[in-house]
Scaffold this motif. Structure first.
Motif, PDB file in Angstrom:
ATOM      1  N   ASP A  55      84.385  14.096  39.555  1.00  0.00           N
ATOM      2  CA  ASP A  55      83.426  14.654  40.701  1.00  0.00           C
ATOM      3  C   ASP A  55      84.478  14.530  41.757  1.00  0.00           C
ATOM      4  OD1 ASP A  55      81.845  15.232  42.709  1.00  0.00           O
ATOM      5  OD2 ASP A  55      80.121  13.955  42.059  1.00  0.00           O
ATOM      6  N   SER A  57      83.192  16.123  44.748  1.00  0.00           N
ATOM      7  CA  SER A  57      82.596  16.516  46.024  1.00  0.00           C
ATOM      8  C   SER A  57      82.746  15.679  47.137  1.00  0.00           C
ATOM      9  CB  SER A  57      81.090  16.729  45.389  1.00  0.00           C
ATOM     10  OG  SER A  57      80.743  15.247  45.297  1.00  0.00           O
ATOM     11  N   MET A  60      82.188  11.832  47.621  1.00  0.00           N
ATOM     12  CA  MET A  60      82.815  10.978  47.098  1.00  0.00           C
ATOM     13  C   MET A  60      84.001  10.088  47.785  1.00  0.00           C
ATOM     14  SD  MET A  60      82.577  10.681  43.635  1.00  0.00           S
ATOM     15  CE  MET A  60      84.264  10.001  42.953  1.00  0.00           C
ATOM     16  N   SER A  69      88.539   6.333  41.251  1.00  0.00           N
ATOM     17  CA  SER A  69      88.846   7.758  40.251  1.00  0.00           C
ATOM     18  C   SER A  69      90.044   7.767  39.844  1.00  0.00           C
ATOM     19  CB  SER A  69      88.032   8.823  40.583  1.00  0.00           C
ATOM     20  OG  SER A  69      88.721   9.327  41.890  1.00  0.00           O
ATOM     21  N   ARG A  90      88.094  18.926  37.249  1.00  0.00           N
ATOM     22  CA  ARG A  90      87.743  18.505  38.524  1.00  0.00           C
ATOM     23  C   ARG A  90      86.512  19.595  39.014  1.00  0.00           C
ATOM     24  NH1 ARG A  90      93.343  18.922  40.053  1.00  0.00           N
ATOM     25  NH2 ARG A  90      92.688  21.233  40.933  1.00  0.00           N
ATOM     26  N   GLY A  92      83.513  20.394  42.183  1.00  0.00           N
ATOM     27  CA  GLY A  92      82.787  20.260  43.315  1.00  0.00           C
ATOM     28  C   GLY A  92      81.828  21.436  43.508  1.00  0.00           C
ATOM     29  N   THR A 126      77.967  20.157  44.485  1.00  0.00           N
ATOM     30  CA  THR A 126      78.101  19.291  43.369  1.00  0.00           C
ATOM     31  C   THR A 126      77.646  20.351  42.038  1.00  0.00           C
ATOM     32  OG1 THR A 126      77.847  17.276  44.549  1.00  0.00           O
ATOM     33  CG2 THR A 126      77.935  17.031  41.969  1.00  0.00           C
ATOM     34  N   ILE A 128      77.254  20.227  38.821  1.00  0.00           N
ATOM     35  CA  ILE A 128      77.300  19.406  37.614  1.00  0.00           C
ATOM     36  C   ILE A 128      77.138  20.480  36.164  1.00  0.00           C
ATOM     37  CG2 ILE A 128      76.497  17.423  36.011  1.00  0.00           C
ATOM     38  CD1 ILE A 128      75.803  16.069  38.810  1.00  0.00           C
ATOM     39  N   LEU A 149      81.789  12.137  32.068  1.00  0.00           N
ATOM     40  CA  LEU A 149      81.547  12.662  33.286  1.00  0.00           C
ATOM     41  C   LEU A 149      81.446  11.523  34.351  1.00  0.00           C
ATOM     42  CD1 LEU A 149      80.354  14.804  35.073  1.00  0.00           C
ATOM     43  CD2 LEU A 149      78.106  14.146  34.610  1.00  0.00           C
ATOM     44  N   THR A 151      80.597  10.984  38.322  1.00  0.00           N
ATOM     45  CA  THR A 151      79.871  11.597  39.428  1.00  0.00           C
ATOM     46  C   THR A 151      79.230  10.615  40.289  1.00  0.00           C
ATOM     47  OG1 THR A 151      78.425  13.398  39.920  1.00  0.00           O
ATOM     48  CG2 THR A 151      77.875  11.831  38.085  1.00  0.00           C
ATOM     49  N   ASP A 152      79.134  11.089  41.569  1.00  0.00           N
ATOM     50  CA  ASP A 152      78.473  10.140  42.460  1.00  0.00           C
ATOM     51  C   ASP A 152      77.049  10.665  42.930  1.00  0.00           C
ATOM     52  OD1 ASP A 152      79.401  12.046  44.159  1.00  0.00           O
ATOM     53  OD2 ASP A 152      79.536  10.517  45.666  1.00  0.00           O
ATOM     54  N   ALA A 196      73.011   8.418  43.024  1.00  0.00           N
ATOM     55  CA  ALA A 196      73.214   9.704  41.976  1.00  0.00           C
ATOM     56  C   ALA A 196      72.030   9.569  41.093  1.00  0.00           C
ATOM     57  CB  ALA A 196      74.137   9.487  41.019  1.00  0.00           C
TER      58      ALA A 196
END
Length: 631
Positions: A55, A57, A60, A69, A90, A92, A126, A128, A149, A151-152, A196
């Motif tokens: 992620d 975005s 982050m 990351s 990657r 976003g 984001t 996903i 995955l 992600t935040d 999240a």
């Protein structure tokens, strides 16, 4: 009687500490096996195909200020085995294929390492769903696909996108994830922030037998990422305790993955002969040493037999993995365990790909479940099956939800192996309240639970509530009007028919109006107890407050009794193998070593009971000879 058992177990543990400190100073905490610094591929499983989705975005920037990351990428590059297929994405607002799916070799690792700056090149929004779809459907690789995955956040699409956020989430969870699971794709997920969409992360992983974790700190993030890699590439470890570990004659090579604080100096390895291995020294050509900001990975082939130790401040998640001709194997270990459901476990040793017939003398195998605070939830010693070459047993059901570690340990004189697998522990049925607080939805988490074989019951303040099935694995329940200032527990229980047997379901209670000013009863969320209370100044009669407090006290005593009983059992089960090993080390025959903890327990029980009897006689004597004071 329970107090007596507690005293006896503590006596056994106390008596064994000095000798165990000498005999086990070289035993150790946990680690994994690599090929030239990488994880190895288990020959019994399909060759995995690993695809990592980062992620990038804009959020982050705030939720990953230490750029963890990048550390996860470094760990990935260091540990993935050569020859398998891997790719990196990657995402976003858009999805970028940063590293095409290809066999992992030296060039692949170099190109992946060069991606680090792009992981902090943030985008808006984001998407996903699009990221998971792109990574899963990319051609290349022949093995089972594993998506990881990181992600935040939650799905956040731009205004001009034809999809809404909710619609994209539904497609991801109800259409895309089930279809990928049917194709054999496994999705693992790590959430960087409690902000999240944790429910989405959990459902993504569970739908495909993957792992899901919330990682709010650097240590937890790297540990979670490592747990996922170890589930994809399980391998033998030897314990690492007090920065020491023992290498036996069957070990062909070992890899030490040693975590440390950012930019601290690399640790030093010291061999049994006192030889020191330091980064930067003139080391033999066949020793590989990779040093990164948060960890060092050292691979040593043909290591000297005996006790090794580590000098330097290393993290608790550090581990030692070994390559050996004698390998510990287990039955498939599920990624998800359920409250109230025992887990059958079997394990055995293989030598050169065949079931080992000449087992180490006095070999014992046990299964343990640890929570993330390293407390034992359950333990079981595995027993020989009929042919004596396989060990089988039943691990008692977990008692707390959350992330946990399942550890299988094989132990004999001069031989130790471990298999460590991360698991998620869930209730068999989860409960969720809608945003209006008027309806509760119950969802079957355990795969064997469905409408046709399950009876659910709910009770609110002594009144039963109706529960209606809406499909094969979901139920709903309408809630009555409640005072918003009063927090009350909604109690659940149920019965399920599985494999011809009826069993009671263990379901956590659900608190309604958790922010209410007044709490009623002893509501339980997971393992937390909320005590009933009446606020000062409220016109609640003394009798009502007393009744509430009495109920709370009884609830607390019940919980204390249960915890004490479980704690004594876990303490005893974890102490017995150590005492047996101590017996072997002081020269007892293996059969006698197996029985001597119980003989010792009997002797201590007699001593304690004799002491109590003597104390009772002494008290009676003093009472008989005491004179009443004269007036």
């Amino acid at each position: 009687m329970r107090v007596l058992l507690v005293a006896i177990v503590w006596c056994l543990a106390w008596m064994s500490i000095p000798l165990m400190a000498q005999s086990e100073s070289g035993s150790a905490a946990s680690i994994l096996t690599r090929d030239a610094g990488s994880l190895t591929v288990d020959d019994d499983r399909p060759v995995p195909d690993v695809r990592v989705i980062f992620d990038v975005s804009g959020s982050m920037r705030d939720n990953d200020p230490e750029q963890l990351s990048v550390s996860a990428l470094e760990l990935l590059v260091a540990l993935l085995p050569s020859g398998i297929h891997g790719g990196i994405w990657r995402f976003g607002e858009r999805v970028d294929k940063a590293q095409a799916v290809a066999p992992i070799d030296r060039d692949w690792r170099a190109q992946a390492q060069a991606l680090a700056p792009s992981l902090v090149d943030y985008q808006q929004f984001t998407d996903i769903e699009a990221a998971v779809r792109a990574a899963a459907e990319e051609d290349g690789g022949q093995g089972q696909r594993h998506l990881i995955l990181l992600t935040d956040g939650m799905i956040d699409l731009p205004a001009d996108d034809q999809r809404s956020d909710d619609a994209s989430r539904r497609v991801l969870l109800d259409e895309l994830a089930p279809r990928l699971a049917e194709q054999g794709t496994v999705i693992h997920a790590i959430a960087f922030s409690p902000e999240a969409d944790l429910a989405m992360v959990q459902r993504l992983a569970q739908s495909s037998d993957g792992l899901a974790t919330l990682a709010e700190t650097p240590d937890v993030l790297l540990s979670s990422f490592l747990n996922i890699l170890e589930r994809i590439f399980p391998s033998d470890q030897v314990p690492l305790e007090d920065d020491r570990f023992v290498i036996d004659s069957d070990v062909e090579s070992f890899s030490a993955l040693l975590f440390h604080e950012p930019d601290e100096s690399s640790p030093t390895l010291v061999g049994p002969d006192g030889q020191r291995y330091r980064r930067g020294d003139d080391l033999p050509d066949d020793i590989r040493w990779q040093s990164e900001s948060r960890f060092d990975l050292i691979t040593i082939p043909s290591p000297e037999e005996g006790e090794w130790h580590v000098e330097g401040d290393v993290g608790s998640d550090s581990r030692i993995s070994v390559a050996s001709s004698l390998v510990l194997r287990t039955s498939p270990l599920p990624p998800t365990l359920y409250l109230g459901f025992d887990l059958p476990v079997s394990a055995w040793l293989e030598e050169d790909g065949e079931r080992a017939s000449d087992l180490p003398e006095g070999l014992e195998i046990k299964a343990e479940l640890f929570d993330m605070e390293d407390e034992i939830q359950s333990v079981s010693r595995l027993e020989h099956d009929e042919d004596g070459r396989r060990f089988v047993g039943m691990l008692p059901a977990p008692e707390r939800t959350g992330n946990a570690r399942l550890v299988i340990t094989a132990d004999a004189e001069g031989f130790q192996r471990q298999r460590v697998q991360a698991v998620n522990v869930l209730p068999p049925i989860s409960a969720r309240i809608d945003e209006q607080g008027k309806r509760v939805e119950l969802i079957a988490e355990h795969p064997g639970i469905a409408r046709d074989n399950t009876e659910l019951r709910a009770q609110l303040q002594g009144e039963s509530l109706d529960i209606e099935a809406v499909d094969e694995r979901r139920w709903v329940m309408e809630l009555p009007e409640l005072d918003a200032d009063v927090s009350v527990p909604l109690l659940f229980n149920g019965t399920v028919q599985l494999e011809g047997e009826s069993r009671e379901l263990t379901l956590p209670d659900l608190v309604l109006n958790p922010d209410g000013r007044i709490g009623l009863g002893g509501a339980r969320i997971g393992n937390d107890i909320i005590e009933g209370q009446a606020l000062a100044g409220e016109e609640s009669g003394e009798s009502t407050a007393t009744t509430s407090n009495d109920d709370t006290a009884r609830h607390w005593l019940d919980e204390l009794t249960t915890d004490l009983n479980d704690g004594v059992e876990s303490m005893w089960l974890s102490t017995v193998p150590r005492i047996e090993r101590l017996g072997r080390q002081i020269g007892l025959e293996p059969r006698l070593a197996r029985w001597w903890p119980w003989l010792l327990l009997g002797v201590l029980a007699l001593l304690v009971m004799g002491g109590l009897a003597w104390r009772r006689v002494s008290v009676r004597r003093r009472a008989a000879t005491r004179e009443e004071p004269h007036v």
